[in-house]
Write an enzyme that holds these catalytic residues in place. Structure first.
Site, PDB file in Angstrom:
ATOM      1  N   GLU A  49       0.839  -1.208   0.000  1.00  0.00           N
ATOM      2  CA  GLU A  49       0.000   0.000   0.000  1.00  0.00           C
ATOM      3  C   GLU A  49       0.871   1.255   0.000  1.00  0.00           C
ATOM      4  OE1 GLU A  49      -1.453   2.856   3.168  1.00  0.00           O
ATOM      5  OE2 GLU A  49      -2.112   0.851   3.730  1.00  0.00           O
ATOM      6  N   HIS A  50       1.905   1.253   0.820  1.00  0.00           N
ATOM      7  CA  HIS A  50       2.836   2.390   0.837  1.00  0.00           C
ATOM      8  C   HIS A  50       3.475   2.597  -0.534  1.00  0.00           C
ATOM      9  CE1 HIS A  50       3.766   3.401   5.269  1.00  0.00           C
ATOM     10  NE2 HIS A  50       2.634   2.697   5.260  1.00  0.00           N
TER      11      HIS A  50
END
Length: 420
Positions: A49-50
């Site tokens: 996600e990052h």
């Protein structure tokens, strides 16, 4: 409440037209969360996600992604949970096309650049270090470990420093390719929009995205037969207490009964926990209860932060309140208040376009169907005092209790005796 289209590649798109607003919110949900991960890549969902904010082929750096949204007054973010990851943007309605383009560009075409990956690895490890400095977060993790030992549901969503350190770019790409597929993705759009126009734009943005099989998750064990107690010894000014019980899944017919029970006990400043533990006894500033519903299990949890000298008294008081739910029916006026609290909060929440996109998209991904607000309100209204007492006796069982404590104590034996 919404219209739905399924594209040729299996992608589900839901739209909710809200003519009263000048905003559009777009939520992209994927069935990728910590319970889908193997032990050796624990935390990869969150790490990935990052990385999806670190640049694409068309927008090579994070600044270009952020400026595209913020440049029109919008906002964007993402979050990883145990059973899904969500990416979202909210913009003025006139700029829906920009938000769609940016979200789906980062979702489908992120570079996962090796240099950025190593830089972000350190950021994620620092994020994990923050948890070590937060007793409130630590006690939640300890409770999960007690309730689901040796299972992904019992792990930190972000993994451990060791597992994050070991996630290679190839392992991340393998995970991406096995989960970020059309049939495992739902796009929900709510705001001032046309359904047909939105579907047309989404179709154009995902052109060339092919079908693929998605990963699976491990069922949760359900065999607890005795009380479990866990202590994390830490020098703190307050002791953090959580008392948890295995509960109902998102599909269980009694999930809304448990929601009402939870509201009676620990939601709001007029709940039993708040009035008894804080207002009458003065034992805690923060005390509340909560419910979590997963695909195949759930959790009912009571939490409090107290003076370490008053921990035993607080635990006894909490258990007394729990016992009362099992032995005595909730009075009519208290039941009515709890129902109106839930119904009112839900209705007010639905004033926001982002809340609506989350409501429709999250349910479609996890449940493969969307219950309307009206249906849920009817389910809440149908709960009786007899239902609450019955569910309390099913859920609140001493042989299935899990007590987690973070505080300045050397031994957990005293708490084991307290729970005996």
């Amino acid at each position: 409440m919404y219209e739905k289209a399924v594209l040729e590649n299996g992608l589900r798109v839901l739209t909710s037209s809200l003519p009263y607003t000048q905003a559009v919110s777009i939520s992209v949900f994927v069935g990728a969360g910590s319970r889908y991960e193997q032990d050796d890549v624990a935390g990869v969902s969150h790490f990935l996600e990052h990385m999806l904010f670190k640049g694409t082929e068309r927008r090579p750096n994070p600044r270009e992604l952020a400026e595209a949204i913020e440049g029109v007054g919008g906002s964007m973010n993402a979050a990883t949970d145990k059973e899904l990851t969500a990416y979202w943007a909210k913009v003025p309605a006139a700029h829906m096309s920009i938000a769609l383009d940016v979200l789906l560009d980062q979702y489908l075409h992120s570079r996962i650049d090796p240099v950025e990956l190593e830089r972000e690895r350190n950021v994620v490890i620092e994020e994990l270090a923050m948890v070590e400095d937060s007793p409130g977060d630590l006690v939640g993790l300890l409770l999960d470990e007690l309730m689901w030992p040796n299972h992904p549901l019992g792990r930190d969503i972000a993994g451990t420093p060791e597992s994050v350190q070991g996630i290679s770019r190839d392992a991340m790409l393998d995970y991406f390719n096995s989960h970020y597929v059309p049939e495992n993705t739902v796009i929900a759009i709510a705001g001032k929009l046309s359904h047909d126009a939105a579907i047309s734009e989404v179709t154009e943005c995902v052109d060339g995205w092919r079908r693929g099989a998605s990963g699976t998750w491990t069922p949760a064990p359900n065999g607890q037969t005795e009380t479990r107690v866990g202590l994390r010894s830490k020098r703190t000014e307050q002791a953090q207490i959580t008392l948890g019980y295995h509960a109902y899944s998102a599909f269980h017919p009694d999930r809304y009964v448990l929601d009402v029970l939870n509201t009676v006990l620990g939601e709001g400043m007029s709940s039993r926990l708040f009035l008894e533990i804080r207002e009458i006894r003065g034992l805690a500033y923060d005390v509340h209860s909560g419910v979590g519903h997963y695909l195949d299990t759930g959790a009912f949890v009571v939490s409090a932060a107290v003076d370490p000298k008053k921990t035993d008294e607080c635990i006894k008081a909490i258990r007394q309140l729990l016992d009362e739910l099992r032995t005595t029916e909730v009075p009519p006026e208290e039941l009515l208040k709890a129902k109106e609290y839930i119904k009112g909060r839900l209705v007010l929440r639905m004033e926001d376009s982002r809340a609506i996109s989350s409501w429709t998209g999250g349910q479609e991904l996890l449940r493969k169907e969307v219950r309307s607000v009206e249906d849920v309100l009817q389910s809440i209204e149908a709960v009786t005092a007899q239902d609450i007492r019955r569910v309390a006796n099913e859920i609140i069982r001493d042989d299935r209790a899990n007590l987690a404590i973070v505080g300045p104590y050397r031994s957990q034996a005293r708490f084991e005796r307290l729970m005996a």
